[in-house]
Design an enzyme around this catalytic site. Structure first.
Site, PDB file in Angstrom:
ATOM      1  N   ASP A 189       0.924  -1.317  -0.025  1.00  0.00           N
ATOM      2  CA  ASP A 189      -0.003   0.124  -0.006  1.00  0.00           C
ATOM      3  C   ASP A 189       1.014   1.383  -0.264  1.00  0.00           C
ATOM      4  O   ASP A 189       2.086   1.142   0.033  1.00  0.00           O
ATOM      5  CB  ASP A 189      -1.007   0.229   1.243  1.00  0.00           C
ATOM      6  CG  ASP A 189      -2.110   0.234   0.629  1.00  0.00           C
ATOM      7  OD1 ASP A 189      -2.600   1.266   0.436  1.00  0.00           O
ATOM      8  OD2 ASP A 189      -3.236  -0.238   1.250  1.00  0.00           O
ATOM      9  N   HIS A 265      -3.132   2.969  -4.731  1.00  0.00           N
ATOM     10  CA  HIS A 265      -1.953   2.693  -3.328  1.00  0.00           C
ATOM     11  C   HIS A 265      -1.164   2.090  -3.567  1.00  0.00           C
ATOM     12  O   HIS A 265      -0.571   1.395  -3.053  1.00  0.00           O
ATOM     13  CB  HIS A 265      -3.358   1.520  -2.816  1.00  0.00           C
ATOM     14  CG  HIS A 265      -4.385   1.915  -1.530  1.00  0.00           C
ATOM     15  ND1 HIS A 265      -4.112   2.978  -0.658  1.00  0.00           N
ATOM     16  CD2 HIS A 265      -5.499   2.352  -2.813  1.00  0.00           C
ATOM     17  CE1 HIS A 265      -5.921   2.882  -0.151  1.00  0.00           C
ATOM     18  NE2 HIS A 265      -6.432   2.477  -1.296  1.00  0.00           N
ATOM     19  N   GLU A 341     -10.365   2.705  -4.885  1.00  0.00           N
ATOM     20  CA  GLU A 341     -10.212   4.194  -4.502  1.00  0.00           C
ATOM     21  C   GLU A 341      -8.521   4.523  -5.232  1.00  0.00           C
ATOM     22  O   GLU A 341      -7.488   4.927  -4.420  1.00  0.00           O
ATOM     23  CB  GLU A 341      -9.022   3.567  -3.056  1.00  0.00           C
ATOM     24  CG  GLU A 341     -10.128   3.493  -1.990  1.00  0.00           C
ATOM     25  CD  GLU A 341     -10.031   3.545  -0.521  1.00  0.00           C
ATOM     26  OE1 GLU A 341     -10.578   3.848   0.001  1.00  0.00           O
ATOM     27  OE2 GLU A 341      -9.204   3.040  -0.080  1.00  0.00           O
ATOM     28  N   TRP A 407     -16.741  -4.808  -1.393  1.00  0.00           N
ATOM     29  CA  TRP A 407     -16.494  -3.455  -0.097  1.00  0.00           C
ATOM     30  C   TRP A 407     -17.186  -2.728   0.050  1.00  0.00           C
ATOM     31  O   TRP A 407     -17.338  -2.263   1.540  1.00  0.00           O
ATOM     32  CB  TRP A 407     -15.264  -3.398   0.041  1.00  0.00           C
ATOM     33  CG  TRP A 407     -14.314  -2.389  -0.667  1.00  0.00           C
ATOM     34  CD1 TRP A 407     -14.283  -2.487  -2.167  1.00  0.00           C
ATOM     35  CD2 TRP A 407     -14.259  -0.906  -0.775  1.00  0.00           C
ATOM     36  NE1 TRP A 407     -14.191  -1.603  -2.565  1.00  0.00           N
ATOM     37  CE2 TRP A 407     -14.036  -0.449  -1.612  1.00  0.00           C
ATOM     38  CE3 TRP A 407     -14.853  -0.839   1.042  1.00  0.00           C
ATOM     39  CZ2 TRP A 407     -13.300   0.726  -1.821  1.00  0.00           C
ATOM     40  CZ3 TRP A 407     -13.988   1.625   1.142  1.00  0.00           C
ATOM     41  CH2 TRP A 407     -13.727   1.349  -0.399  1.00  0.00           C
ATOM     42  N   THR A 479      -5.143  -1.376   8.971  1.00  0.00           N
ATOM     43  CA  THR A 479      -4.223  -1.235  10.521  1.00  0.00           C
ATOM     44  C   THR A 479      -3.545   0.787  10.359  1.00  0.00           C
ATOM     45  O   THR A 479      -3.106   0.996  11.443  1.00  0.00           O
ATOM     46  CB  THR A 479      -3.132  -1.936  10.628  1.00  0.00           C
ATOM     47  OG1 THR A 479      -2.185  -2.142   9.308  1.00  0.00           O
ATOM     48  CG2 THR A 479      -3.659  -3.374  10.397  1.00  0.00           C
ATOM     49  N   GLU A 480      -4.610   1.001  10.377  1.00  0.00           N
ATOM     50  CA  GLU A 480      -4.082   2.651  10.037  1.00  0.00           C
ATOM     51  C   GLU A 480      -3.838   2.745  11.419  1.00  0.00           C
ATOM     52  O   GLU A 480      -3.035   3.909  12.327  1.00  0.00           O
ATOM     53  CB  GLU A 480      -5.362   3.935   9.789  1.00  0.00           C
ATOM     54  CG  GLU A 480      -4.929   3.430   7.748  1.00  0.00           C
ATOM     55  CD  GLU A 480      -6.043   2.883   7.272  1.00  0.00           C
ATOM     56  OE1 GLU A 480      -6.420   1.424   7.878  1.00  0.00           O
ATOM     57  OE2 GLU A 480      -6.188   3.040   5.947  1.00  0.00           O
TER      58      GLU A 480
HETATM   59  C1  ACM Z   1     -10.787  -0.762   1.051  1.00  0.00           C
HETATM   60  O1  ACM Z   1     -11.500  -0.430   1.745  1.00  0.00           O
HETATM   61  N1  ACM Z   1     -10.148   0.544   0.124  1.00  0.00           N
HETATM   62  C2  ACM Z   1     -10.676  -1.373  -0.052  1.00  0.00           C
END
Ligand code: ACM
Length: 621
Positions: A189, A265, A341, A407, A479-480
Site C-alpha cells: 500500500d 495505493h 480507490e 466492500w 491497520t492505520e
Molecule cells: C478498501 O477498503 N479500500 C477496499
C-alpha cells in the site's frame, strides 16, 4: 391437548440439550447424549495414511500436550480415534466432520484431512483451556458439522503497520481455531511494500521503510518526511519467510490470498520506482501524513500521485515481474490485485496518457482503469491464477474471469454475481473490523462504527442472487490505527466470531441470544489464554436526539438479562443509582452522563462517561 403438551415438552427438552454447547461457529447439528467421558489423559489413534492428516494430528497432539492433557497421572487414559470415511459422506464435503464423545472415548471421522482439522478445532473448544484437575469429564455428544461457504476469510493489512513473521503466524493460528480458511494478506500500500521481489530489489530496499510518526493517519497530525530524515519504521517478508508462513497456514487449513494493490495505493512502489508514475517525480513512502482531500460526495483528490501509469508499457513489464514471483510463492488459486480507490486526476492531466487513450479509443478514465485491470488479469491468468479485485474493478467493464470482493456495500457483489462472476462479500457495513465497536469515549476513535450485533446480522447472499456465485464472507482489518498484535486481536475479536458463524453456520440457526451466550464463554477462554478481546458488547449504546429544546438520551444493550444504570449528577453509576427504563432528558449544566451495565447485579463492561457537550454535539450530527 395432552399431545400438544407432550410435543411442547419434547421440543423444550431438545431446545435445552441443543443449547448446551459453546462452540463457535455453531455446528450444523449438536446433540447432547446422556453419557459422560471421564479421563485423566488423552491419546490419539489413527489409521489414516495421509500426510495432511499426519500434520494436523501432530499439531493437535502438541496442543494437547501443551495444555497438559497427555500427561498421565492415573490410569484412565482415553483415546481420540481418528478415521477417514471409506465411502465419502456427501453431506460433509471436504471440510465437514462427525465427532462423537461417549463413555468409551472420542471418535472423529471425516472425508478429507480438512474435515479432521476442523474436528480438532471443535474438540479444542470442548476441552477446558487447560487441564486443571486430575480428571476431566466431558458431556457426551454427537456432532455433524460442515461449512455453509468455502471462503471464510480475514484480511490483515501489514502495510499501514508492520507485523513480524511470528505475529502473522499467531494471527493465522488463532483464526484457524474458528475455522476460517482464507487469510487475505494485504501486502502493499502507500505506507509500505512488504514482500521481497528478487527481480525488483528496490521495492523492499526503499519501499518497505518510512519515517516514523505517531498520530492519526491522513490528518495534519502527521508530518511529511523532513529533508534528509531517515526512514526507520517498517519491514518486509523475505521469500523464505513467506514460504514458511504459507506452509504454516496450510498446516492450519488456511490458504493465503496475497494482495498487491494497484494501480492506486502504490506510493511505496513508486518511492522505489518513480518512473512508473506519470510525473516520474521522486517520492517517499507515506508515513500517513495527509495525502487526500475528501469531498462530501465521497470522492477525493489525491494530493500526491500514488497511481501507476496505465499508458506506459514498461509498467506492465514491472507488474509481470511482480506476479511471476508472487504466483510462485503462493500455491492458492487466487491473487488479489486491489484496484480500489484509484485517483484518476494525474492520468487526466497527463498529455501522454491522453494521447494513449485517443490512440486506443478509450473514452474516459474509468475505461482506462478497466483497460489496466484487464491487462493485469491477463498477466495473472497466464501464471495459472485467478484474479480477484475490490469492487471498483467493475467500473468501465469487468475483466473476464475476474472475481470480485465487494466492500462498498453489497451492490458491486450483486452486479458481479448477476454477470456470472465469483464474489466474496465483505461490505463495510458488516465486515470492516477496523471500525469502532463501542462508544468513541472508550475506543481508539476512527470515523465509523460496527457493533458485534451488526456484524452478526450479516447475510452474504442477497435476495435474487444465485448463491453459487457467492464464494463466502470475509472481515477486513485495516491497520492505520492498529499498531500492535494485541490490539489487532482486540479489533478482530469477537467480531470475527460473528463473521466465522456467518460464513460457517447454517442461516436458519442464526440466534443472537445463543451467539452471545457462547461468545461470553469465549471471552473467558481468551482471558485464560491471556489474549486481548473487546467486550464492548457489554457497554450500553448511547443514542441522543433533540425533542423541542430538550436533549434526550436512549441507552440500549443487547446482552440478554442486562440492566443499565446511569447518573446525570456526576456520581458513580452503581446499582444504587438509577436504572434505565426509557428515554430521559439530559438537563442543562456542567454534567456528564455516566453509565454502567449490570448482569445479575454485577458490573459488566466499562463505565462510560460522556460530557454533556459531547452528547450535544452527537445530537447535532
Ligand atoms: C478498501 O477498503 N479500500 C477496499
Amino acid at each position: 391437548m395432552r399431545k400438544i403438551f407432550f410435543t411442547l415438552m419434547v421440543f423444550t427438552i431438545i431446545q435445552q440439550t441443543k443449547a448446551q454447547h459453546t462452540i463457535i461457529p455453531a455446528p450444523v447439528n449438536y446433540v447432547q447424549t446422556s453419557n459422560e467421558l471421564v479421563f485423566n489423559s488423552l491419546n490419539i489413534r489413527t489409521d489414516v495414511n495421509d500426510k495432511d492428516v499426519d500434520r494436523f494430528t501432530r499439531q493437535f497432539k502438541q496442543y494437547l500436550s501443551a495444555k497438559g492433557f497427555t500427561k498421565q497421572t492415573n490410569g484412565t487414559q482415553k483415546t481420540i480415534e481418528v478415521s477417514q470415511n471409506k465411502k465419502k459422506n456427501p453431506k460433509l464435503g471436504n471440510e465437514g466432520y462427525n465427532l462423537e464423545i461417549n463413555a468409551q472415548g472420542i471418535f472423529l471421522t471425516a472425508n478429507k484431512a480438512a474435515g479432521i482439522f476442523n474436528g480438532y478445532q471443535t474438540l479444542k473448544q470442548i476441552l477446558p483451556v487447560k487441564k486443571e484437575m486430575e480428571t476431566t469429564s466431558l458431556k457426551g455428544c454427537k456432532i455433524v458439522d460442515y461449512p455453509r461457504f468455502g471462503w471464510r476469510g480475514l484480511m490483515l493489512d501489514v502495510s499501514r503497520h508492520f507485523f513480524t513473521v511470528d505475529e502473522v503466524k499467531a494471527y493465522i493460528d488463532l483464526m484457524s481455531q474458528y475455522k476460517f480458511n482464507v487469510f487475505h494478506w494485504h501486502l502493499t500500500d502507500d505506507n509500505g511494500w512488504r514482500i521481497e521481489i528478487k527481480s525488483l530489489p528496490k521495492l523492499t530496499e526503499k519501499g518497505a521503510w518510512r519515517v516514523e510518526r505517531h498520530g492519526k493517519f491522513d490528518t495534519e497530525e502527521l508530518e511529511a518526511p523532513k529533508p534528509g530524515e531517515k526512514a526507520t519504521y517498517g519491514g518486509f517478508y523475505t521469500q523464505e519467510q513467506i514460504k514458511d508462513i504459507v506452509r504454516y497456514a496450510a498446516a492450519r487449513n488456511i490458504t493465503i490470498v496475497p494482495e498487491i494493490d494497484m494501480p492506486g495505493h502504490s506510493m511505496a512502489a513508486l518511492a522505489a520506482y518513480p518512473e512508473f508514475s506519470t510525473k516520474k517525480e521522486p517520492k517517499y513512502v507515506s508515513p500517513g501524513n495527509k495525502f487526500a482531500e475528501w469531498h462530501n460526495d465521497g470522492t477525493f483528490t489525491m494530493l500526491v500521485e500514488n497511481t501507476l501509469n496505465p499508458a506506459d508499457e514498461k509498467v506492465y513489464d514491472f507488474i509481470d515481474k511482480i506476479f511471476t514471483e508472487v504466483a510462485q510463492l503462493f500455491p492458492g488459486e487466487y491473487i488479489h490485485m486491489g484496484g480500489d480507490e484509484c485517483y484518476h486526476g494525474y492520468w487526466e492531466k497527463d498529455p501522454e496518457v491522453q494521447k494513449f487513450m485517443k490512440k486506443n479509443k478509450i473514452k474516459n478514465s474509468h475505461e482506462l482503469q478497466s483497460y489496466f485491470v484487464k491487462r493485469v488479469e491477463k498477466i495473472i491468468s497466464k501464471k495459472g491464477k485467478k484474479m480477484m479485485g475490490w469492487d471498483e474493478i467493475l467500473e468501465g467493464g469487468l475483466a473476464e474471469g475476474a472475481a470480485v470482493m465487494s466492500w462498498r456495500g453489497m451492490k458491486g457483489g450483486i452486479e458481479a454475481a448477476k454477470m456470472g462472476h465469483e464474489v466474496v462479500m465483505s461490505p463495510t457495513t458488516y465486515a470492516y473490523i477496523d471500525y469502532m465497536q463501542g462508544d468513541p469515549t472508550v475506543e481508539n476513535t476512527i470515523y465509523a462504527s460496527l457493533s458485534l450485533e451488526k456484524a452478526y446480522s450479516f447475510e452474504p447472499v442477497p435476495q435474487g442472487v444465485d448463491p453459487k456465485y457467492i464464494l463466502g464472507a470475509q472481515a477486513n482489518l485495516w491497520t492505520e490505527a492498529v499498531p500492535t498484535l494485541p490490539f489487532a486481536y482486540y479489533m478482530t475479536y469477537p467480531r470475527a466470531f460473528a463473521t466465522a458463524e456467518v460464513a460457517w453456520s447454517q442461516k436458519k440457526d442464526k440466534n443472537w441470544n445463543d451467539f452471545i451466550r457462547r461468545t461470553r464463554v469465549h471471552f473467558d477462554r481468551f482471558d485464560a489464554e491471556n489474549l486481548n478481546i473487546c467486550k464492548a458488547v457489554y457497554d450500553p449504546e448511547v443514542k441522543v436526539y433533540t425533542k423541542g429544546d430538550k436533549l434526550m438520551c436512549e441507552l440500549t444493550n443487547s446482552v440478554p438479562g442486562s440492566e443499565i444504570y446511569y447518573t446525570i449528577n456526576n456520581t458513580y453509576p452503581s446499582r444504587f443509582g438509577k436504572k434505565y427504563t426509557g428515554a430521559f432528558e439530559i438537563p442543562a449544566g456542567k454534567l456528564d452522563l455516566r453509565t454502567q451495565t449490570l448482569l445479575n447485579l454485577k458490573p459488566i463492561g466499562r463505565e462510560l462517561r460522556i460530557s454533556r457537550e459531547d452528547l450535544q454535539s452527537r445530537a447535532k450530527k
